[in-house]
Motif scaffolding. Structure first.
Motif, PDB file in Angstrom:
ATOM      1  N   SER A  30       0.829  -1.211   0.000  1.00 56.20           N
ATOM      2  CA  SER A  30       0.000   0.000   0.000  1.00 56.20           C
ATOM      3  C   SER A  30       0.863   1.260   0.000  1.00 56.20           C
ATOM      4  N   ILE A  31       1.949   1.253   0.748  1.00 59.47           N
ATOM      5  CA  ILE A  31       2.849   2.421   0.741  1.00 59.47           C
ATOM      6  C   ILE A  31       3.458   2.579  -0.643  1.00 59.47           C
ATOM      7  N   ALA A  32       3.951   1.477  -1.201  1.00 59.74           N
ATOM      8  CA  ALA A  32       4.579   1.514  -2.525  1.00 59.74           C
ATOM      9  C   ALA A  32       3.615   2.069  -3.571  1.00 59.74           C
ATOM     10  N   GLY A  33       2.368   1.632  -3.511  1.00 62.02           N
ATOM     11  CA  GLY A  33       1.374   2.106  -4.471  1.00 62.02           C
ATOM     12  C   GLY A  33       1.094   3.589  -4.343  1.00 62.02           C
ATOM     13  N   ARG A  34       0.919   4.057  -3.113  1.00 61.18           N
ATOM     14  CA  ARG A  34       0.624   5.486  -2.906  1.00 61.18           C
ATOM     15  C   ARG A  34       1.820   6.370  -3.222  1.00 61.18           C
ATOM     16  N   GLN A  35       3.017   5.883  -2.938  1.00 60.63           N
ATOM     17  CA  GLN A  35       4.210   6.712  -3.083  1.00 60.63           C
ATOM     18  C   GLN A  35       4.970   6.511  -4.389  1.00 60.63           C
ATOM     19  N   GLY A  36       4.572   5.516  -5.166  1.00 60.43           N
ATOM     20  CA  GLY A  36       5.262   5.270  -6.432  1.00 60.43           C
ATOM     21  C   GLY A  36       6.699   4.799  -6.234  1.00 60.43           C
TER      22      GLY A  36
END
Length: 153
Positions: A30-36
């Motif tokens: 989820s962090i990776a997705g939101r932060q690219g």
């Protein structure tokens, strides 16, 4: 001083984690997705943050990561040092413990380096994660209210 992607992405990731951990532990995905940020790179960063005692893992259903300490006790300096190591733009042997410098007695530039190093430390150690979380939530709120073409999140 120039921070690497470790410091920049890691700070973004930790802010994201702190913003979203209220409901449940936050997953790397989820962090990776939101932060690219790529998941594999983010895993490396989280390992460093965990080793520094800034995050802890939560196992099981709904597992992921949480802050290991309250956000108001974690400084930007704590985060950046965990990811980057020393934040000194100049390493001056005159101020290094146990080293010394042959020219320290007649070197004027050591005062410049000390002042720069002290200013950086004072700045990053004076900014706490909870302040950045509040700013982030405010920006998220404003962005939701803005027309889609003005700001993408």
């Amino acid at each position: 001083m120039k921070l690497s992607t470790r410091g920049r992405y890691g700070l973004r990731a930790l802010i994201d984690l702190a913003v979203h951990e209220e409901e449940e532990a936050v997953s790397i995905q989820s962090i990776a997705g939101r932060q690219g940020i790529s998941e594999s790179y983010l895993e490396q960063l989280v390992r460093l943050l965990k080793k520094a005692g800034l995050v802890r893992s939560v196992r099981g259903a709904g597992g992921g990561y949480r802050l290991a300490r309250p956000a108001d006790t974690i400084s930007v300096g704590d985060i950046l040092r965990a990811l980057e190591g020393s934040l000194r733009p100049v390493s001056c042997p005159a101020y290094e413990e146990g080293e010394g410098c042959e020219g320290a007695d007649c070197c004027v530039t050591k005062f410049v380096w000390k002042k720069i190093n002290d200013a950086i430390s004072q700045t990053v150690d004076g900014m706490m994660l909870d302040e950045l979380v509040r700013e982030s939530r405010e920006l998220l709120r404003k962005n939701r209210e803005a027309p889609a073409h003005v700001c993408q999140n």
